[in-house]
Design an enzyme around this catalytic site. Sequence first.
Site, PDB file in Angstrom:
ATOM      1  N   LYS A  86       0.594  -1.055  -0.144  1.00  0.00           N
ATOM      2  CA  LYS A  86       0.051  -0.038  -0.056  1.00  0.00           C
ATOM      3  C   LYS A  86       0.977   1.313  -0.083  1.00  0.00           C
ATOM      4  O   LYS A  86       0.738   2.170  -0.756  1.00  0.00           O
ATOM      5  CB  LYS A  86      -0.888  -0.025   1.099  1.00  0.00           C
ATOM      6  CG  LYS A  86      -1.989  -0.921   1.457  1.00  0.00           C
ATOM      7  CD  LYS A  86      -2.754  -0.846   2.512  1.00  0.00           C
ATOM      8  CE  LYS A  86      -1.976  -1.090   4.017  1.00  0.00           C
ATOM      9  NZ  LYS A  86      -1.578  -2.221   4.264  1.00  0.00           N
ATOM     10  N   ASN A 145      -3.456   5.728   6.007  1.00  0.00           N
ATOM     11  CA  ASN A 145      -2.644   4.878   6.764  1.00  0.00           C
ATOM     12  C   ASN A 145      -1.258   5.040   6.863  1.00  0.00           C
ATOM     13  O   ASN A 145      -0.282   4.760   7.523  1.00  0.00           O
ATOM     14  CB  ASN A 145      -3.113   3.416   6.413  1.00  0.00           C
ATOM     15  CG  ASN A 145      -2.767   2.314   7.542  1.00  0.00           C
ATOM     16  OD1 ASN A 145      -3.022   2.347   8.761  1.00  0.00           O
ATOM     17  ND2 ASN A 145      -1.980   1.526   6.955  1.00  0.00           N
ATOM     18  N   HIS A 185      -3.947  -8.988  10.822  1.00  0.00           N
ATOM     19  CA  HIS A 185      -4.731  -8.630  11.605  1.00  0.00           C
ATOM     20  C   HIS A 185      -5.857  -9.537  12.106  1.00  0.00           C
ATOM     21  O   HIS A 185      -6.971  -9.073  12.214  1.00  0.00           O
ATOM     22  CB  HIS A 185      -5.635  -7.234  10.902  1.00  0.00           C
ATOM     23  CG  HIS A 185      -4.537  -6.100  10.715  1.00  0.00           C
ATOM     24  ND1 HIS A 185      -3.572  -5.796  11.272  1.00  0.00           N
ATOM     25  CD2 HIS A 185      -4.177  -5.617   9.374  1.00  0.00           C
ATOM     26  CE1 HIS A 185      -2.899  -4.921  10.744  1.00  0.00           C
ATOM     27  NE2 HIS A 185      -3.256  -4.567   9.618  1.00  0.00           N
TER      28      HIS A 185
HETATM   29  N1  UMA Z   1      -5.662   2.990  22.420  1.00  0.00           N
HETATM   30  C1  UMA Z   1      -6.478   2.946  23.379  1.00  0.00           C
HETATM   31  N2  UMA Z   1      -7.005   1.563  23.419  1.00  0.00           N
HETATM   32  C2  UMA Z   1      -6.941   0.603  22.586  1.00  0.00           C
HETATM   33  C3  UMA Z   1      -5.782   0.815  21.708  1.00  0.00           C
HETATM   34  C4  UMA Z   1      -5.196   2.016  21.361  1.00  0.00           C
HETATM   35  O1  UMA Z   1      -6.704   3.656  24.147  1.00  0.00           O
HETATM   36  O2  UMA Z   1      -7.687  -0.451  22.664  1.00  0.00           O
HETATM   37  C5  UMA Z   1      -4.910   4.314  22.413  1.00  0.00           C
HETATM   38  C6  UMA Z   1      -3.327   4.298  22.671  1.00  0.00           C
HETATM   39  O3  UMA Z   1      -3.020   4.247  23.729  1.00  0.00           O
HETATM   40  C7  UMA Z   1      -2.737   5.328  21.803  1.00  0.00           C
HETATM   41  C8  UMA Z   1      -3.898   5.595  20.556  1.00  0.00           C
HETATM   42  O4  UMA Z   1      -5.029   4.673  20.908  1.00  0.00           O
HETATM   43  O5  UMA Z   1      -2.792   6.471  22.430  1.00  0.00           O
HETATM   44  C9  UMA Z   1      -3.254   5.006  19.311  1.00  0.00           C
HETATM   45  O6  UMA Z   1      -4.086   5.004  18.278  1.00  0.00           O
HETATM   46  P1  UMA Z   1      -3.990   3.995  16.976  1.00  0.00           P
HETATM   47  O7  UMA Z   1      -3.203   2.617  17.414  1.00  0.00           O
HETATM   48  O8  UMA Z   1      -5.271   3.828  16.355  1.00  0.00           O
HETATM   49  O9  UMA Z   1      -2.619   4.804  16.240  1.00  0.00           O
HETATM   50  P2  UMA Z   1      -2.496   6.279  15.427  1.00  0.00           P
HETATM   51  O10 UMA Z   1      -1.323   6.957  16.171  1.00  0.00           O
HETATM   52  O11 UMA Z   1      -3.783   7.183  15.467  1.00  0.00           O
HETATM   53  O12 UMA Z   1      -2.394   5.658  14.029  1.00  0.00           O
HETATM   54  C10 UMA Z   1      -3.255   5.334  12.968  1.00  0.00           C
HETATM   55  C11 UMA Z   1      -2.803   4.087  12.294  1.00  0.00           C
HETATM   56  N3  UMA Z   1      -2.599   2.849  13.282  1.00  0.00           N
HETATM   57  C12 UMA Z   1      -3.329   1.886  13.224  1.00  0.00           C
HETATM   58  O13 UMA Z   1      -3.946   1.619  12.536  1.00  0.00           O
HETATM   59  C13 UMA Z   1      -3.068   0.900  14.151  1.00  0.00           C
HETATM   60  C14 UMA Z   1      -1.539   4.303  11.489  1.00  0.00           C
HETATM   61  O14 UMA Z   1      -1.469   3.293  10.759  1.00  0.00           O
HETATM   62  C15 UMA Z   1      -1.636   5.457  10.609  1.00  0.00           C
HETATM   63  O15 UMA Z   1      -0.641   5.846  10.107  1.00  0.00           O
HETATM   64  C16 UMA Z   1      -2.357   6.774  11.385  1.00  0.00           C
HETATM   65  O16 UMA Z   1      -3.657   6.325  12.141  1.00  0.00           O
HETATM   66  C17 UMA Z   1      -2.844   7.935  10.634  1.00  0.00           C
HETATM   67  O17 UMA Z   1      -3.819   7.668   9.634  1.00  0.00           O
HETATM   68  C18 UMA Z   1      -0.282   2.479  11.326  1.00  0.00           C
HETATM   69  C19 UMA Z   1      -0.606   0.952  11.243  1.00  0.00           C
HETATM   70  O18 UMA Z   1       0.116   0.118  11.989  1.00  0.00           O
HETATM   71  C20 UMA Z   1       0.834   2.581  10.258  1.00  0.00           C
HETATM   72  N4  UMA Z   1      -1.722   0.557  10.549  1.00  0.00           N
HETATM   73  C21 UMA Z   1      -2.097  -0.701  10.421  1.00  0.00           C
HETATM   74  C22 UMA Z   1      -1.138  -1.690   9.090  1.00  0.00           C
HETATM   75  O19 UMA Z   1      -0.698  -0.778   8.172  1.00  0.00           O
HETATM   76  O20 UMA Z   1      -0.909  -2.707   9.327  1.00  0.00           O
HETATM   77  C23 UMA Z   1      -3.376  -0.862   9.921  1.00  0.00           C
HETATM   78  P1  ADP Z   2       2.086  -1.710   3.429  1.00  0.00           P
HETATM   79  O1  ADP Z   2       1.756  -0.251   3.304  1.00  0.00           O
HETATM   80  O2  ADP Z   2       0.864  -2.327   2.633  1.00  0.00           O
HETATM   81  O3  ADP Z   2       2.536  -2.341   4.417  1.00  0.00           O
HETATM   82  P2  ADP Z   2       4.783  -1.262   1.745  1.00  0.00           P
HETATM   83  O4  ADP Z   2       4.735  -0.827   0.707  1.00  0.00           O
HETATM   84  O5  ADP Z   2       4.933  -0.505   3.172  1.00  0.00           O
HETATM   85  O6  ADP Z   2       3.139  -2.033   2.074  1.00  0.00           O
HETATM   86  O7  ADP Z   2       5.535  -2.728   1.921  1.00  0.00           O
HETATM   87  C1  ADP Z   2       5.417  -3.572   3.090  1.00  0.00           C
HETATM   88  C2  ADP Z   2       6.167  -4.878   3.110  1.00  0.00           C
HETATM   89  O8  ADP Z   2       5.521  -5.693   2.101  1.00  0.00           O
HETATM   90  C3  ADP Z   2       7.715  -4.788   2.552  1.00  0.00           C
HETATM   91  O9  ADP Z   2       8.337  -5.506   3.256  1.00  0.00           O
HETATM   92  C4  ADP Z   2       7.428  -5.329   1.011  1.00  0.00           C
HETATM   93  O10 ADP Z   2       8.677  -6.130   0.664  1.00  0.00           O
HETATM   94  C5  ADP Z   2       6.382  -6.083   1.017  1.00  0.00           C
HETATM   95  N1  ADP Z   2       5.602  -6.074  -0.135  1.00  0.00           N
HETATM   96  C6  ADP Z   2       5.315  -4.909  -0.792  1.00  0.00           C
HETATM   97  N2  ADP Z   2       4.506  -5.280  -1.837  1.00  0.00           N
HETATM   98  C7  ADP Z   2       4.151  -6.568  -1.688  1.00  0.00           C
HETATM   99  C8  ADP Z   2       3.335  -7.338  -2.652  1.00  0.00           C
HETATM  100  N3  ADP Z   2       2.639  -6.947  -3.635  1.00  0.00           N
HETATM  101  N4  ADP Z   2       3.130  -8.574  -2.198  1.00  0.00           N
HETATM  102  C9  ADP Z   2       3.944  -9.102  -1.074  1.00  0.00           C
HETATM  103  N5  ADP Z   2       4.600  -8.430  -0.278  1.00  0.00           N
HETATM  104  C10 ADP Z   2       4.957  -7.161  -0.560  1.00  0.00           C
END
Ligand code: UMA
Ligand code: ADP
Length: 437
Positions: free
Chosen positions: A111, A134, A179
């Site tokens: 993504k 995200n 997830h």
């Molecule tokens: N919190 C609670 N209770 C809970 C869980 C969390 O109180 O049960 C509180 C924590 O104490 C903390 C806050 O919630 O203070 C954190 O909130 P959050 O986990 O939603 O994180 P944010 O900082 O708001 O970041 C979120 C996204 N995080 C998640 O989806 C877990 C970020 O994606 C995103 O960049 C940001 O919003 C801006 O849109 C991160 C992520 O890990 C990169 N995403 C997952 C992924 O990519 O796999 C979906």
């Molecule tokens: P996301 O934002 O979905 O987590 P990223 O572009 O940050 O994706 O890449 C996250 C991880 O997924 C990296 O470790 C990368 O090597 C791997 N990756 C990227 N594209 C793909 C794909 N199309 N299929 C499988 N793995 C991938």
Amino acid sequence: MSIQQTLVLGLGRTGLSVVAYALARGQTVYIYDDDRRSIQACCERYPQVMVWSESLPMTPATVVVASPGVADQHPLIQRARAAERPVINDMEWFVRAAAAPIIAITGTNGKSTVTTLVGQCLQAAGWQVAVGGNIGTPVLELLSMTPDYYVLEVSSFQLDRCPSWRAHIACFLNITPDHLDRYQDFEAYVKSKHRIFQHCQYAVINRDDPAITATAGQVIDFGLSAPAGQSFGICTSTDRYWLSRGPVPIMPVDEVKLLGDHQWANILAVLAIGDTLGIAHQSMRQTIGAFTGLAHRCQRVGHYRGVDWINDSKATNVAAACATITGLSRQYSSIIWIAGGQAKTDDWAPLIEIVVHAPIEHLLVFGQAAEVLANVFRPYLPVHRVEDMSQAVEQAAVFARPAGAVLLAPACASFDMYCNFEKRGEQFAQVVEALSS
Ligand code: UMA
Ligand code: ADP
């Protein structure tokens, strides 16, 4: 806006953007976070807010705006649902207010790479873009800009609490188990991700992924096979492999600087989106050819005694680690693999399948999943348990061979030892640098 009482649940990046947005609209704002320090920090920054307490009633005017990291099982969400109060998210407010078309990208992996490149291709073509979601910048913060297009990385969590979701172009890259602590099963996760297509004009989909089906819009597909009709795929022409639209070659794969076939799939998605928006192929070829990738995604962070040290800390799930190991196996004849962290699955079979055919000579494991990983992989290769990143790097340096690589591809989340994957990747890079200095 008629909302009078907003209860902001979770005070990370998203929650703080919701607080700012609601206050700017004159709403009464209550806040809650399970971490007292986050509440305190929010009160210091926004003294107008009130802290939610259990004794307060959920009135008919209460709307809960929950952060993506907060699961549906959270007591406050349960209570709001029992009181028949809406539980929405920042994305819901964003789509209600967004004045420019939305280009949205989802999928289990790729993504951020695709979102970044789509943003860059649009910019190079002269459009004003606001990139977020995200990938890092909360969507409500994008509303202060007046772009031609919003380019959003969208997670399933962000789609889940956004009933008004709509996108001009919705792109679904791939789906593999992830997830699963938040969804009843894989099918529920797949279903959640498919909401990206709600009300879209164009659906860009990966035809190689059988779990993805466009449910709305004009379908544009991409995949690694030769493309039929106007689809996107890979053709041979003048003895080179080309990323193509139907029979029309756009760019040769050897101009893509990102490693691995999975990145070709990502680039095809970028081309499909750009083409739909009428961007010249030559312009996209230039932008994509100049892109060397994002930090913590298969990034070379050091070269020491003839060994490449590669940080793929963002490989937080099995599919991502599989893709990276497959890609690197074509380039290196010897790999030392560092993995571990917080496991997100108990199905390691896809990784075993890849690992047995890869030139991995040793596996170093640490973190919560260390024992599980050691048991899973010991039948296939030498596995060594280490305490932390420093030990992993130290030990890897002993095993590594010139012209080979040491790869951090954890296949696990980072939260057992770090606050995010970036911190884990940074520590890897620091320890590697210390080793070579
Ligand atoms: N919190 C609670 N209770 C809970 C869980 C969390 O109180 O049960 C509180 C924590 O104490 C903390 C806050 O919630 O203070 C954190 O909130 P959050 O986990 O939603 O994180 P944010 O900082 O708001 O970041 C979120 C996204 N995080 C998640 O989806 C877990 C970020 O994606 C995103 O960049 C940001 O919003 C801006 O849109 C991160 C992520 O890990 C990169 N995403 C997952 C992924 O990519 O796999 C979906
Ligand atoms: P996301 O934002 O979905 O987590 P990223 O572009 O940050 O994706 O890449 C996250 C991880 O997924 C990296 O470790 C990368 O090597 C791997 N990756 C990227 N594209 C793909 C794909 N199309 N299929 C499988 N793995 C991938």
